[in-house]
Design a protein around this motif. Structure first.
Motif, PDB file in Angstrom:
ATOM      1  N   GLY A 127       0.799  -1.231   0.000  1.00  0.00           N
ATOM      2  CA  GLY A 127       0.000   0.000   0.000  1.00  0.00           C
ATOM      3  C   GLY A 127       0.827   1.274   0.000  1.00  0.00           C
ATOM      4  N   ILE A 128       1.706   1.386  -0.991  1.00  0.00           N
ATOM      5  CA  ILE A 128       2.554   2.585  -1.090  1.00  0.00           C
ATOM      6  C   ILE A 128       1.843   3.673  -1.891  1.00  0.00           C
ATOM      7  N   SER A 129       1.767   4.859  -1.318  1.00  0.00           N
ATOM      8  CA  SER A 129       1.289   6.021  -2.054  1.00  0.00           C
ATOM      9  C   SER A 129       2.348   7.107  -1.955  1.00  0.00           C
ATOM     10  N   LEU A 130       2.734   7.661  -3.091  1.00  0.00           N
ATOM     11  CA  LEU A 130       3.719   8.743  -3.076  1.00  0.00           C
ATOM     12  C   LEU A 130       3.656   9.536  -4.367  1.00  0.00           C
ATOM     13  N   GLU A 131       4.185  10.746  -4.294  1.00  0.00           N
ATOM     14  CA  GLU A 131       4.322  11.577  -5.492  1.00  0.00           C
ATOM     15  C   GLU A 131       5.754  12.064  -5.555  1.00  0.00           C
ATOM     16  N   ILE A 132       6.341  11.977  -6.735  1.00  0.00           N
ATOM     17  CA  ILE A 132       7.694  12.500  -6.932  1.00  0.00           C
ATOM     18  C   ILE A 132       7.630  13.566  -8.015  1.00  0.00           C
ATOM     19  N   GLU A 133       8.088  14.756  -7.660  1.00  0.00           N
ATOM     20  CA  GLU A 133       7.960  15.896  -8.572  1.00  0.00           C
ATOM     21  C   GLU A 133       8.951  15.833  -9.721  1.00  0.00           C
ATOM     22  N   ASP A 134       8.523  16.403 -10.809  1.00  0.00           N
ATOM     23  CA  ASP A 134       9.365  16.571 -11.975  1.00  0.00           C
ATOM     24  C   ASP A 134      10.619  17.366 -11.614  1.00  0.00           C
ATOM     25  N   THR A 135      11.761  16.942 -12.105  1.00  0.00           N
ATOM     26  CA  THR A 135      13.082  17.557 -11.892  1.00  0.00           C
ATOM     27  C   THR A 135      13.568  17.514 -10.436  1.00  0.00           C
ATOM     28  N   SER A 136      12.966  16.631  -9.617  1.00  0.00           N
ATOM     29  CA  SER A 136      13.423  16.506  -8.223  1.00  0.00           C
ATOM     30  C   SER A 136      14.538  15.457  -8.126  1.00  0.00           C
ATOM     31  N   PHE A 137      15.134  15.372  -6.940  1.00  0.00           N
ATOM     32  CA  PHE A 137      16.251  14.446  -6.696  1.00  0.00           C
ATOM     33  C   PHE A 137      15.948  13.717  -5.379  1.00  0.00           C
ATOM     34  N   THR A 138      15.609  12.449  -5.467  1.00  0.00           N
ATOM     35  CA  THR A 138      15.084  11.704  -4.317  1.00  0.00           C
ATOM     36  C   THR A 138      15.916  10.460  -4.035  1.00  0.00           C
ATOM     37  N   ALA A 139      16.176  10.202  -2.764  1.00  0.00           N
ATOM     38  CA  ALA A 139      16.834   8.959  -2.363  1.00  0.00           C
ATOM     39  C   ALA A 139      15.809   8.034  -1.704  1.00  0.00           C
ATOM     40  N   ILE A 140      15.891   6.748  -2.003  1.00  0.00           N
ATOM     41  CA  ILE A 140      15.086   5.738  -1.326  1.00  0.00           C
ATOM     42  C   ILE A 140      16.026   4.973  -0.404  1.00  0.00           C
ATOM     43  N   MET A 141      15.663   4.899   0.879  1.00  0.00           N
ATOM     44  CA  MET A 141      16.506   4.180   1.837  1.00  0.00           C
ATOM     45  C   MET A 141      15.682   3.166   2.607  1.00  0.00           C
ATOM     46  N   GLY A 142      16.330   2.125   3.073  1.00  0.00           N
ATOM     47  CA  GLY A 142      15.620   1.144   3.881  1.00  0.00           C
ATOM     48  C   GLY A 142      16.435  -0.126   4.002  1.00  0.00           C
ATOM     49  N   PRO A 143      16.102  -0.956   4.987  1.00  0.00           N
ATOM     50  CA  PRO A 143      16.863  -2.190   5.215  1.00  0.00           C
ATOM     51  C   PRO A 143      16.748  -3.169   4.049  1.00  0.00           C
ATOM     52  N   SER A 144      17.660  -4.127   4.013  1.00  0.00           N
ATOM     53  CA  SER A 144      17.614  -5.179   3.001  1.00  0.00           C
ATOM     54  C   SER A 144      16.285  -5.921   3.083  1.00  0.00           C
ATOM     55  N   GLY A 145      15.659  -6.135   1.938  1.00  0.00           N
ATOM     56  CA  GLY A 145      14.388  -6.853   1.896  1.00  0.00           C
ATOM     57  C   GLY A 145      13.174  -5.988   2.156  1.00  0.00           C
ATOM     58  N   SER A 146      13.377  -4.665   2.304  1.00  0.00           N
ATOM     59  CA  SER A 146      12.242  -3.791   2.632  1.00  0.00           C
ATOM     60  C   SER A 146      11.380  -3.450   1.419  1.00  0.00           C
ATOM     61  N   GLY A 147      11.870  -3.760   0.206  1.00  0.00           N
ATOM     62  CA  GLY A 147      11.036  -3.555  -0.982  1.00  0.00           C
ATOM     63  C   GLY A 147      11.535  -2.473  -1.938  1.00  0.00           C
ATOM     64  N   LYS A 148      12.765  -2.000  -1.736  1.00  0.00           N
ATOM     65  CA  LYS A 148      13.283  -0.887  -2.548  1.00  0.00           C
ATOM     66  C   LYS A 148      13.406  -1.254  -4.032  1.00  0.00           C
ATOM     67  N   SER A 149      14.018  -2.418  -4.301  1.00  0.00           N
ATOM     68  CA  SER A 149      14.198  -2.809  -5.709  1.00  0.00           C
ATOM     69  C   SER A 149      12.853  -3.103  -6.363  1.00  0.00           C
ATOM     70  N   THR A 150      11.950  -3.688  -5.583  1.00  0.00           N
ATOM     71  CA  THR A 150      10.596  -3.936  -6.091  1.00  0.00           C
ATOM     72  C   THR A 150       9.947  -2.617  -6.488  1.00  0.00           C
ATOM     73  N   LEU A 151      10.083  -1.622  -5.620  1.00  0.00           N
ATOM     74  CA  LEU A 151       9.532  -0.295  -5.895  1.00  0.00           C
ATOM     75  C   LEU A 151      10.126   0.293  -7.175  1.00  0.00           C
ATOM     76  N   MET A 152      11.444   0.191  -7.318  1.00  0.00           N
ATOM     77  CA  MET A 152      12.108   0.746  -8.501  1.00  0.00           C
ATOM     78  C   MET A 152      11.662   0.027  -9.772  1.00  0.00           C
ATOM     79  N   SER A 153      11.525  -1.300  -9.706  1.00  0.00           N
ATOM     80  CA  SER A 153      11.085  -2.050 -10.896  1.00  0.00           C
ATOM     81  C   SER A 153       9.679  -1.627 -11.322  1.00  0.00           C
ATOM     82  N   LEU A 154       8.839  -1.336 -10.336  1.00  0.00           N
ATOM     83  CA  LEU A 154       7.475  -0.915 -10.661  1.00  0.00           C
ATOM     84  C   LEU A 154       7.478   0.480 -11.289  1.00  0.00           C
ATOM     85  N   ILE A 155       8.253   1.400 -10.680  1.00  0.00           N
ATOM     86  CA  ILE A 155       8.326   2.756 -11.252  1.00  0.00           C
ATOM     87  C   ILE A 155       8.897   2.684 -12.667  1.00  0.00           C
TER      88      ILE A 155
END
Ligand SMILES: Nc1ncnc2c1ncn2[C@@H]1O[C@H](COP(=O)(O)OP(=O)(O)OP(=O)(O)O)[C@@H](O)[C@H]1O
Ligand SMILES: [Mg+2]
Length: 226
Positions: free
Chosen positions: A26-54
């Motif tokens: 249940g992730i909801s987020l907005e990332i603005e055009d021309t912004s610079f964002t870091a995703i952080m979190g422990p191993s297995g928290s879902g970061k790569s899954t999130l990136m593959s979906l985006i």
């Protein structure tokens, strides 16, 4: 500000045998055009899954993802490939370059898939390699490049189609800290030029250089960071 990426209540459940893993919950987020964002979190928290979906490399089990205002749910494989090719550049932790191709041909690969004629492929790949500081390494194969140089070839490849969004999943994870900072400097310059950048890192000092950090834990946003 325009929204480059929007996720509405996105979940991704993997099924392995009779076991299910709720990688994103249940992730909801907005990332603005021309912004610079870091995703952080422990191993297995879902970061790569999130990136593959985006990056439209995978589709959610439920929820909606909009890229540049365009709803990707219900798109078929061909339509997703079109978005990927036109709007998104993807950089992986381990470069994923083709070992038999030199830097120039690796960087030009997305243009081959996009059906761009050979001469233009070469010109655009050369310009991109020059942009990332590899003008004098174009004929080198990956095995003849340093880690940082390989990552810069991968960045050139991700950018050769001039996508508005650059996604990078631990782009500095395989690099020493000096080379990691060089890659970050390049990202900053690309962001100044108007690319939206989202990258995953475990390195708090690199993340602190970003305007926004999105912390992920157990497939959820721990705290939006805005
Ligand atoms: N293809 C898959 N099939 C089944 N489970 C998967 C698959 N990919 C990831 N998972 C599971 O989903 C969860 C999230 O994985 P993900 O790769 O997104 O984590 P991550 O935050 O990128 O971790 P890391 O920092 O180690 O790269 C993990 O529990 C993982 O085991
Ligand atoms: Mg990962």
């Amino acid at each position: 500000m325009r929204t480059a990426i929007e996720m509405r209540d996105v979940s991704r459940i993997y099924t392995v045998g009779d076991m299910t893993v709720k990688a994103l919950d249940g992730i909801s987020l907005e990332i603005e055009d021309t912004s610079f964002t870091a995703i952080m979190g422990p191993s297995g928290s879902g970061k790569s899954t999130l990136m593959s979906l985006i990056g439209c490399l995978d589709v959610p089990t439920s929820g909606t993802i909009l890229i540049d205002g365009e709803d990707t749910s219900g798109m078929n494989e061909e339509e997703l490939a079109y978005i990927r090719n036109r709007k998104i550049g993807f950089v992986f932790q381990h470069f994923s370059l083709l070992s038999k191709l030199n830097a120039l041909d690796n960087a030009a690969l997305p243009l081959l898939y996009a059906g761009v004629p050979q001469r233009e492929r070469r010109e655009r790949a050369e310009a991109m390699l020059e942009r990332v500081g590899l003008k004098d390494r174009m004929m080198h194969r990956p095995s003849e490049l340093s880690g940082g140089q390989k990552q810069r070839v991968a960045i050139a490849r991700a950018l050769v189609n001039n996508p508005s969004i650059l996604l990078a999943d631990e782009p500095t994870g395989a690099l020493d800290s000096v080379t990691g900072h060089e890659v970050m400097d390049l990202f900053h310059a690309l962001n100044e030029e108007g690319h939206t950048i989202v990258f995953v890192t475990h390195d708090a000092s690199l993340a602190s250089e970003c305007k926004r950090i999105i912390p992920i834990k157990d497939g959820r946003i721990a705290d939006d960071g805005t």
